[in-house]
Scaffold this active site. Structure first.
Site, PDB file in Angstrom:
ATOM      1  N   ASN A  90       0.804  -1.227   0.000  1.00 58.08           N
ATOM      2  CA  ASN A  90       0.000   0.000   0.000  1.00 58.08           C
ATOM      3  C   ASN A  90       0.840   1.283   0.000  1.00 58.08           C
ATOM      4  OD1 ASN A  90      -2.510   1.714   0.881  1.00 58.08           O
ATOM      5  ND2 ASN A  90      -0.958   2.068   2.465  1.00 58.08           N
ATOM      6  N   TYR A 156       3.328   9.388 -11.356  1.00 56.45           N
ATOM      7  CA  TYR A 156       2.408   8.552 -10.575  1.00 56.45           C
ATOM      8  C   TYR A 156       1.634   7.607 -11.499  1.00 56.45           C
ATOM      9  CZ  TYR A 156      -1.323   7.453  -7.177  1.00 56.45           C
ATOM     10  OH  TYR A 156      -2.215   6.813  -6.341  1.00 56.45           O
ATOM     11  N   THR A 191      -7.948  10.931   2.041  1.00 54.24           N
ATOM     12  CA  THR A 191      -6.799  10.593   2.892  1.00 54.24           C
ATOM     13  C   THR A 191      -5.852  11.801   2.900  1.00 54.24           C
ATOM     14  OG1 THR A 191      -5.407   9.807   1.085  1.00 54.24           O
ATOM     15  CG2 THR A 191      -6.869   8.167   2.109  1.00 54.24           C
TER      16      THR A 191
HETATM   17  P1  NAD Z   1      -1.303   8.543   2.452  1.00 53.34           P
HETATM   18  O1  NAD Z   1      -0.278   9.517   2.008  1.00 53.34           O
HETATM   19  O2  NAD Z   1      -2.481   9.050   3.175  1.00 53.34           O
HETATM   20  O3  NAD Z   1      -0.601   7.390   3.279  1.00 53.34           O
HETATM   21  C1  NAD Z   1       0.500   6.707   2.707  1.00 53.34           C
HETATM   22  C2  NAD Z   1       1.312   6.041   3.782  1.00 53.34           C
HETATM   23  O4  NAD Z   1       2.469   5.465   3.143  1.00 53.34           O
HETATM   24  C3  NAD Z   1       1.837   7.032   4.831  1.00 53.34           C
HETATM   25  O5  NAD Z   1       1.666   6.503   6.127  1.00 53.34           O
HETATM   26  C4  NAD Z   1       3.298   7.181   4.462  1.00 53.34           C
HETATM   27  O6  NAD Z   1       4.138   7.512   5.558  1.00 53.34           O
HETATM   28  C5  NAD Z   1       3.613   5.801   3.900  1.00 53.34           C
HETATM   29  N1  NAD Z   1       4.816   5.816   3.061  1.00 53.34           N
HETATM   30  C6  NAD Z   1       5.145   6.710   2.098  1.00 53.34           C
HETATM   31  N2  NAD Z   1       6.357   6.438   1.595  1.00 53.34           N
HETATM   32  C7  NAD Z   1       6.809   5.342   2.259  1.00 53.34           C
HETATM   33  C8  NAD Z   1       8.001   4.581   2.180  1.00 53.34           C
HETATM   34  N3  NAD Z   1       9.002   4.897   1.337  1.00 53.34           N
HETATM   35  N4  NAD Z   1       8.128   3.498   2.983  1.00 53.34           N
HETATM   36  C9  NAD Z   1       7.138   3.169   3.854  1.00 53.34           C
HETATM   37  N5  NAD Z   1       5.995   3.860   3.970  1.00 53.34           N
HETATM   38  C10 NAD Z   1       5.835   4.938   3.179  1.00 53.34           C
HETATM   39  O7  NAD Z   1      -1.781   7.763   1.126  1.00 53.34           O
HETATM   40  P2  NAD Z   1      -3.152   6.991   0.829  1.00 53.34           P
HETATM   41  O8  NAD Z   1      -4.063   7.922   0.125  1.00 53.34           O
HETATM   42  O9  NAD Z   1      -3.624   6.260   2.024  1.00 53.34           O
HETATM   43  O10 NAD Z   1      -2.650   5.979  -0.291  1.00 53.34           O
HETATM   44  C11 NAD Z   1      -2.280   4.636  -0.012  1.00 53.34           C
HETATM   45  C12 NAD Z   1      -2.056   3.922  -1.337  1.00 53.34           C
HETATM   46  O11 NAD Z   1      -3.260   3.948  -2.101  1.00 53.34           O
HETATM   47  C13 NAD Z   1      -0.971   4.557  -2.202  1.00 53.34           C
HETATM   48  O12 NAD Z   1      -0.251   3.549  -2.869  1.00 53.34           O
HETATM   49  C14 NAD Z   1      -1.777   5.386  -3.185  1.00 53.34           C
HETATM   50  O13 NAD Z   1      -1.084   5.608  -4.376  1.00 53.34           O
HETATM   51  C15 NAD Z   1      -2.981   4.489  -3.372  1.00 53.34           C
HETATM   52  N6  NAD Z   1      -4.166   5.202  -3.844  1.00 53.34           N
HETATM   53  C16 NAD Z   1      -4.681   6.234  -3.130  1.00 53.34           C
HETATM   54  C17 NAD Z   1      -5.802   6.895  -3.620  1.00 53.34           C
HETATM   55  C18 NAD Z   1      -6.442   8.038  -2.891  1.00 53.34           C
HETATM   56  O14 NAD Z   1      -7.289   8.714  -3.501  1.00 53.34           O
HETATM   57  N7  NAD Z   1      -6.113   8.279  -1.645  1.00 53.34           N
HETATM   58  C19 NAD Z   1      -6.374   6.505  -4.842  1.00 53.34           C
HETATM   59  C20 NAD Z   1      -5.805   5.468  -5.541  1.00 53.34           C
HETATM   60  C21 NAD Z   1      -4.709   4.811  -5.033  1.00 53.34           C
END
Ligand code: NAD
Length: 257
Positions: A90, A156, A191
């Site tokens: 994730n 991205y 988020t």
């Molecule tokens: P977020 O930024 O709210 O949380 C991401 C988490 O990943 C954070 O706790 C951060 O510290 C951690 N992280 C970042 N880089 C890291 C690293 N190098 N090593 C370990 N941990 C690390 O993001 P989110 O919105 O919860 O997204 C989670 C996943 O879902 C991501 O892969 C994102 O691309 C994907 N996603 C999110 C959305 C959205 O709309 N929020 C949509 C599609 C996909």
């Protein structure tokens, strides 16, 4: 119902957002959860919250873009809990939001390091444990941006397209070992990642910006972390035992058009 009973689940990027919701739901469903993140205060607080509710959880400081960090932590999880049954890839970053001709090599590489190499390293190092056990479920957090284009976030988009096909390749490579690999494709989920993206794009009123973003989805609003977490629980569970190499789209109809 305990849909994840007896399974050890690694969730990367577990401190905030979607990862945090996945960890909570997997634990509620009986899973032991290994939380990987670089935000130690939030990750440790989540571990304590899970333990206070009677769940089995531990936090590891892991930068998924560092192979040494990933390898050591995965081996520690196996030693601590006795198995590695589920990996939720994730952790991810949105990265720089510029048109392609303005993106520097360093900006490009940073996104691929976390979003693509991080998924590769975590997958690579859980496979030894899962192959030995003859079972496992690996779930990559891709995105609607790994399925269709939009005129923003070029690094991205590339990263999320990559993990979509990494899931399919590994689904085929490791099916004979009893390991399933799938990708999940959320629409916009509320988020910290999305809030920061909107602020960086010049939004001054987050409520207005959130409502505008919601209009891109057929259901008319953005999603919540739990909307994705329940899909992850399904793919992690034995309910999905015939599901591999698939794309689970959780996007409020964003890609239905
Ligand atoms: P977020 O930024 O709210 O949380 C991401 C988490 O990943 C954070 O706790 C951060 O510290 C951690 N992280 C970042 N880089 C890291 C690293 N190098 N090593 C370990 N941990 C690390 O993001 P989110 O919105 O919860 O997204 C989670 C996943 O879902 C991501 O892969 C994102 O691309 C994907 N996603 C999110 C959305 C959205 O709309 N929020 C949509 C599609 C996909």
């Amino acid at each position: 119902m305990k849909r994840i009973l007896g399974k050890t689940c690694i969730v990367t990027g577990a401190s905030l957002g979607i990862g945090r919701a996945c960890a909570l739901r997997l634990a509620e469903e009986g899973g032991r959860v290994a939380l990987f993140d670089v935000l130690d205060d939030d990750g440790s607080a989540l571990r304590d919250e899970l333990r206070a509710s009677g769940h089995d959880a531990e936090y590891w400081h892991v930068d998924v873009s560092s192979e040494a960090s990933v390898r050591a932590a995965v081996d520690e999880v196996a030693a601590h809990f006795g198995s590695v049954d589920v990996l939720v890839n994730n952790a991810g970053i949105a990265g720089i939001n510029k048109p392609t001709h303005e993106v520097s090599e360093a900006e490009w590489d940073r996104v691929q390091d976390v979003n693509v190499k991080g998924v590769f390293f975590c997958t690579k190092h859980v496979l030894a444990h899962m192959r030995r056990a003859g079972a496992g479920s690996i779930i990559h957090l891709s995105s609607i941006y790994g399925l269709v284009g939009a005129p923003d976030l070029p690094p991205y988009h590339a990263s999320k397209g990559a993990v979509t096909l990494m899931a399919k390749t590994d689904a085929l490579l490791y099916a004979a070992d009893g390991i399933r690999v799938n990708s999940v494709h959320p629409g916009f989920i509320w988020t910290p990642l999305v809030a920061h993206l909107l602020v960086a794009s010049g939004a001054t009123d987050l409520d207005v910006a959130r409502a505008e973003l919601g209009k891109l989805h057929a259901l008319g609003h953005v999603g919540e972390p739990d909307d994705v977490a329940w899909g992850v629980v399904y793919l992690a569970s034995d309910e999905a035992k015939f599901v591999t190499g698939s794309e689970l789209v959780i996007d409020g109809g964003y890609t239905a058009r």
